[in-house]
Scaffold this motif. Sequence first.
Motif, PDB file in Angstrom:
ATOM      1  N   MET A 197       0.836  -1.210   0.000  1.00  0.00           N
ATOM      2  CA  MET A 197       0.000   0.000   0.000  1.00  0.00           C
ATOM      3  C   MET A 197       0.869   1.257   0.000  1.00  0.00           C
ATOM      4  O   MET A 197       0.439   2.308  -0.448  1.00  0.00           O
ATOM      5  CB  MET A 197      -0.942  -0.021   1.212  1.00  0.00           C
ATOM      6  CG  MET A 197      -2.014   1.035   1.177  1.00  0.00           C
ATOM      7  SD  MET A 197      -3.102   0.895  -0.256  1.00  0.00           S
ATOM      8  CE  MET A 197      -3.992   2.434  -0.124  1.00  0.00           C
ATOM      9  N   LEU A 198       2.099   1.105   0.491  1.00  0.00           N
ATOM     10  CA  LEU A 198       3.027   2.241   0.438  1.00  0.00           C
ATOM     11  C   LEU A 198       3.306   2.622  -1.012  1.00  0.00           C
ATOM     12  O   LEU A 198       3.636   3.770  -1.308  1.00  0.00           O
ATOM     13  CB  LEU A 198       4.326   1.852   1.153  1.00  0.00           C
ATOM     14  CG  LEU A 198       5.361   2.947   1.389  1.00  0.00           C
ATOM     15  CD1 LEU A 198       4.840   3.989   2.375  1.00  0.00           C
ATOM     16  CD2 LEU A 198       6.656   2.340   1.915  1.00  0.00           C
ATOM     17  N   TYR A 199       3.145   1.652  -1.909  1.00  0.00           N
ATOM     18  CA  TYR A 199       3.550   1.859  -3.300  1.00  0.00           C
ATOM     19  C   TYR A 199       2.396   1.878  -4.308  1.00  0.00           C
ATOM     20  O   TYR A 199       2.650   1.977  -5.501  1.00  0.00           O
ATOM     21  CB  TYR A 199       4.577   0.790  -3.696  1.00  0.00           C
ATOM     22  CG  TYR A 199       5.817   0.862  -2.839  1.00  0.00           C
ATOM     23  CD1 TYR A 199       6.700   1.931  -2.987  1.00  0.00           C
ATOM     24  CD2 TYR A 199       6.080  -0.085  -1.856  1.00  0.00           C
ATOM     25  CE1 TYR A 199       7.824   2.039  -2.187  1.00  0.00           C
ATOM     26  CE2 TYR A 199       7.199   0.013  -1.053  1.00  0.00           C
ATOM     27  CZ  TYR A 199       8.065   1.074  -1.218  1.00  0.00           C
ATOM     28  OH  TYR A 199       9.177   1.191  -0.427  1.00  0.00           O
ATOM     29  N   ARG A 200       1.153   1.761  -3.839  1.00  0.00           N
ATOM     30  CA  ARG A 200       0.035   1.787  -4.798  1.00  0.00           C
ATOM     31  C   ARG A 200       0.093   3.053  -5.642  1.00  0.00           C
ATOM     32  O   ARG A 200      -0.042   3.014  -6.864  1.00  0.00           O
ATOM     33  CB  ARG A 200      -1.315   1.724  -4.069  1.00  0.00           C
ATOM     34  CG  ARG A 200      -2.498   1.657  -5.025  1.00  0.00           C
ATOM     35  CD  ARG A 200      -3.819   2.059  -4.370  1.00  0.00           C
ATOM     36  NE  ARG A 200      -3.843   3.484  -4.062  1.00  0.00           N
ATOM     37  CZ  ARG A 200      -4.860   4.105  -3.459  1.00  0.00           C
ATOM     38  NH1 ARG A 200      -5.907   3.398  -3.060  1.00  0.00           N
ATOM     39  NH2 ARG A 200      -4.823   5.397  -3.231  1.00  0.00           N
ATOM     40  N   ASN A 201       0.301   4.186  -4.987  1.00  0.00           N
ATOM     41  CA  ASN A 201       0.297   5.443  -5.736  1.00  0.00           C
ATOM     42  C   ASN A 201       1.537   5.599  -6.615  1.00  0.00           C
ATOM     43  O   ASN A 201       1.494   6.321  -7.615  1.00  0.00           O
ATOM     44  CB  ASN A 201       0.186   6.629  -4.775  1.00  0.00           C
ATOM     45  CG  ASN A 201      -1.134   6.610  -4.021  1.00  0.00           C
ATOM     46  OD1 ASN A 201      -2.071   5.911  -4.407  1.00  0.00           O
ATOM     47  ND2 ASN A 201      -1.213   7.369  -2.940  1.00  0.00           N
TER      48      ASN A 201
END
Length: 580
Positions: A100-104
């Motif tokens: 989730m740290l890297y979804r964006n």
Amino acid sequence: MTVTRKKTQAELRSARWFAPDDLRAFGHRSRAMQMGYAPEDWVGRPVIAILNTWSDAQPCHMHFKSRVEDVKRGILQAGGFPMELPALSLSESFLKPTTMLYRNLLAMDAEELLRGHPVDGVVLMGGCDKTTPALLLGAISAGLPAIYLPAGPMLRGNWKGKVLGSGSDAWKYWDERRAGKISDSDWVDVEAGIARSYGTCMTMGTAATMMAMAETLGMTLPGASSIPAADANHIRMASETGRRIVDMVWEDLTPRKILSHDAFLNAITVAMAVGCSTNAIIHLIALARRAGQDIGLDDFERASRKVPVIANIRPSGDKYLMEDFFYAGGLPALMAQIREHLHRDALTVTGKTLGENIEGAETYNDDVIRPVKNPIYAEGALAVLRGNLAPDGCVIKPSACEPRFLKHTGPALVFDDYPAMKEAIDRDDLDVTADHVLVLRNAGPQGGPGMPEWGMLPIPKKLVKQGVRDMVRLSDARMSGTSYGACILHVSPESYIGGPLALLRTGDMISLDVDKRTLDMNVSDDELARRRAAWKKPEPRYERGYGWMFTRHIKQANDGCDFDFLETSFGAPVGEPSIY
Ligand code: FES
């Protein structure tokens, strides 16, 4: 199908790169020829990007290395020019501290890959949890015709003739091992049997949920999200997806035309009916806001009150998995069962409406896809709670927890971080009862960082030995869609930035009432004010790099955890790149 051409060859976006008689276009053409292509490959043909999230660290997308060839075959058959562009693979299994740290970051990767390259349309290849929302987020902002190719679920797990479900059975048998009920060698065999083919988790976890959301939103071919990855239908669907995107370019069928407000309401409705992952809330809100649609927690709450869970798939259901769901008719059959709740005139990538796509869809096993009058849970999968612990909301999945916890009051046992919880949870002298509410804080978007899937806190070992398998747990974290239990998640605002959860103390009484949609700590306002005055803001998690940018720009869970500067409302749209 007849294609209505809304643009000429000269109007193709890729023609800006390939058509001009100038030095820069000379470079583009000569470098295409360096790769062995001739003008016949690109002149007058839509260039179709394939954003492929394959990697050696991504078991769920292992088949993408060959499946991309099927997509290319379809693109070539329809007169397009395929251009595979690798994108971040965001392996849920291996990437730390949390995907989730890297979804964006993948969303930005996708958006900028599309904007910067000579492409006219895109096939998005994803499936493992965050890849679906991330690729769609990027494609929405890029604005080109886009179609989603879901990785599809893996086959059912198997151990000693028992069916194993991704995640759900890992938690279940881990507790059995902690309770001394299965041996170490049994545990190793479970490890070998729970994931036995390529494809995503095959419970109704985040991957299956978000692939179903992509289909409901109208961004996949009908039925695409339910096909097991290892089924030959998946190969045919890949080439059909390749063929379809070429026509979509000529039709100028962009995500903005598909992703209407009604499309998102449909997605929320179907999310409730499939017994969705709690993560769906965060991702759908982010997607809606990128598409310029005003969707929030209240829309989930309204759907939750009227749409029952009819997919008997674990973890909300007790028996079946995604493979069974496919054999029972898959998502089109489920949507047909709840057709009265859907906006059937919403447009899809087929150029037809959702209603037309599900016309004639049949259910072949009504224990797997239940009729509305015989649901597995009478209300929707998720409930949004509010109160003095979560003024901006939090979420629980009542369909996947023991009903006795839907109304509960108990003392808090608070952990400030995961290591402290992990150290204490197996201690025989831990002062805890089955009535306690286990609390983990500093696990939200900034505190985690990245809001890890820690929300299904382990049951204390001394209680596991007594046979306890569920209790109320509370955090500002997320939990895996394959998880289950009375877990209250996404508490907003998060404790790390001073949300009320930061003020809670061990021993405070917490009251939960799912029917009334409330969650409160029974602490007076005066006492909370005293605690607020004494609260100290924690140090930032990062002092440089991507994490530094993340913590400055990430929004809270109730706002979809997008970066503020990526939201559509943040500023004027980004234009086409200049070519000089
Ligand atoms: Fe990839 Fe679950 S680990 S979908």
